[in-house]
Design an enzyme around this catalytic site. Structure first.
Site, PDB file in Angstrom:
ATOM      1  N   TYR A   1      -4.975 -10.579   3.646  1.00  0.00           N
ATOM      2  CA  TYR A   1      -5.265  -9.171   3.957  1.00  0.00           C
ATOM      3  C   TYR A   1      -4.935  -8.943   5.425  1.00  0.00           C
ATOM      4  CZ  TYR A   1      -7.788  -9.023  -0.487  1.00  0.00           C
ATOM      5  OH  TYR A   1      -8.122  -9.069  -1.801  1.00  0.00           O
TER       6      TYR A   1
ATOM      7  N   ASP B   1       0.840  -1.193   0.000  1.00  0.00           N
ATOM      8  CA  ASP B   1       0.000   0.000   0.000  1.00  0.00           C
ATOM      9  C   ASP B   1       0.876   1.245   0.000  1.00  0.00           C
ATOM     10  OD1 ASP B   1      -2.198  -1.634   0.160  1.00  0.00           O
ATOM     11  OD2 ASP B   1      -2.368  -1.486   2.346  1.00  0.00           O
TER      12      ASP B   1
ATOM     13  N   TYR C   1       5.190  -8.973   7.993  1.00  0.00           N
ATOM     14  CA  TYR C   1       4.789  -7.573   8.167  1.00  0.00           C
ATOM     15  C   TYR C   1       5.075  -7.147   9.587  1.00  0.00           C
ATOM     16  CZ  TYR C   1       1.970  -8.760   4.074  1.00  0.00           C
ATOM     17  OH  TYR C   1       1.558  -9.186   2.854  1.00  0.00           O
TER      18      TYR C   1
END
Ligand SMILES: [Zn+2]
Ligand SMILES: [Zn+2]
Length: 413
Positions: A370, A232, A298
């Site tokens: 996600y 993103d 992440y």
């Protein structure tokens, strides 16, 4: 062996067109020399002098319609078309009027079937030799730097220049830039008031910062940035970096020092992006990159209810370890992705740091997970989620990609 009356019907023609009709016979002669031999054979067997009657200069040839006489002109056209490019290899192609091709094959058949060379092959060869002699670049049929297509009907050139492909990896530290160019919605890239006449919604991107120095050196007309996935805009890309291939179209200069390019990019973007491991690759790497998927790690800053304890957070994280979660397409991307339920494997969730109302997590999960929704639960669309397991509403505030776990890199460790 031949029928002189038949042959005469096509006259006058040039020596090349006569020789080419038996062009595949014998070695070491060009078509003009073959034409002379043919005349000798015809004159001997007919015992008469025929050369004046059937042979003319290429300009007046009824078979090639003067094309053979134009070869020097085509060489000049081809050389001119590539004069602005620095190239090592080239290939010539020609487009020839159908009527000429039909006529020459009809004529060739009067001498027997499958003996002739086509005019295109003679043109390609002789123009190619001419370009080589003038520009000293090598003719190469397989994957040349440039392909010069000469349309002999209109004396026009279609020049194809092979793109340059540079593979590398990038890190992104600036949480305000997208991966690729992002045209202004208002003007669709043309430039308008609202985008300050840049045509871009975001003035910079990883693509623009990486490509700019390349565009300057290669004088390419445009560039494409093929990333192995993307993060993103507001996510950083850390760790070993994300693989990408930069494609430079119609480059005028192919002579690039990749170490210098990396230096230049890295020095002028210290806090924004960095690149490493630049190398030249073939076109097929783009598709390979696009088809590669891997686990990702992440780092996320998550806001949590004030009353959540470190114990319950650790407990929740532990319960997501090696857990298969079901993710229904998040509402935020539902407009462009099919509404499906995707099972995704969460490898691990670890609590890195904790303070009241805030927790920092490291999450490793299968490609396509996600992460924001894994944490929030997305109103029950992701099951189970971190929120549901700690029994409190949690929300990702900052998300960074720590690493792409590519197989070959795993092995190196
Ligand atoms: Zn001719
Ligand atoms: Zn605009």
């Amino acid at each position: 062996m031949f029928d002189l009356e038949e042959i005469k019907k096509y006259s006058p023609f040039c020596l090349s067109c006569l020789g080419r009709s038996v062009g595949l016979v014998g070695f070491g002669l060009d078509n003009r020399e073959r034409g002379i031999e043919m005349i000798n054979i015809i004159e001997l067997s007919e015992n008469m002098n025929i050369v004046e009657e059937i042979i003319c200069s290429p300009e007046d040839c009824k078979i090639c319609d003067g094309l053979i006489g134009e070869i020097d002109n085509f060489i000049d056209l081809a050389c001119e078309s590539i004069s602005d490019y620095s190239l090592e290899t080239f290939k010539i192609g020609t487009i020839v009027d159908k009527d000429i091709l039909n006529l020459e094959s009809e004529f060739a058949n009067t001498f027997g079937v499958n003996l002739s060379e086509s005019i295109k092959s003679q043109l390609n060869r002789e123009i190619g030799i001419g370009v080589f002699q003038k520009n000293n670049i090598l003719a190469r049929l397989d994957n040349p730097d440039s392909t010069v297509i000469i349309d002999t009907r209109y004396d026009t050139i279609n020049l194809e220049i092979k793109s340059i492909f540079v593979e590398g990896k990038y890190n992104k530290y600036d949480r305000t830039i997208p991966q690729t160019y992002w045209p202004c919605r208002n003007c669709k890239g043309k430039g308008c008031k609202s985008c300050n006449h840049t045509g871009q919604l975001y003035p910079d991107s990883v693509q623009s910062l990486v490509a700019e120095p390349f565009m300057k050196v290669t004088k390419a007309t445009e560039n494409l940035f093929h990333g192995m996935g993307r993060e993103d805009i507001d996510a950083a890309m850390l760790g070993l970096g994300r693989p990408f291939v930069l494609e430079l179209r119609m480059p005028r200069n192919r002579d690039i020092n990749l170490d210098e390019m990396a230096d230049e990019i890295n020095k002028s973007n210290v806090d924004r992006i960095q690149v490493n491991s630049l190398q030249f690759v073939p076109r097929k790497r783009v598709a390979e990159l696009k088809n590669t998927v891997c686990d990702k790690s992440y780092r996320v800053d998550v806001s949590i209810p004030e009353d959540l304890t470190i114990e319950s957070l650790k407990n929740g994280a532990q319960r997501l370890k090696e857990k298969l979660v079901k993710q229904r397409t998040p509402t935020r991307v539902a407009h462009r992705r099919a509404d499906l339920i995707r099972p995704r494997l969460v490898e691990s969730v670890n609590v890195l740091s904790f303070e009241q109302g805030m927790v920092e997590l490291e999450i490793r999960a299968q490609h396509g997970t996600y992460i924001r929704e894994l944490v929030s639960g997305d109103m029950g669309r992701t099951v189970p989620s971190f929120s549901s397991l700690v029994d409190g509403a949690c929300k990702v505030e900052v998300l960074d990609v720590l690493n792409l776990h590519l197989e070959f890199e795993e092995e190196k460790k």
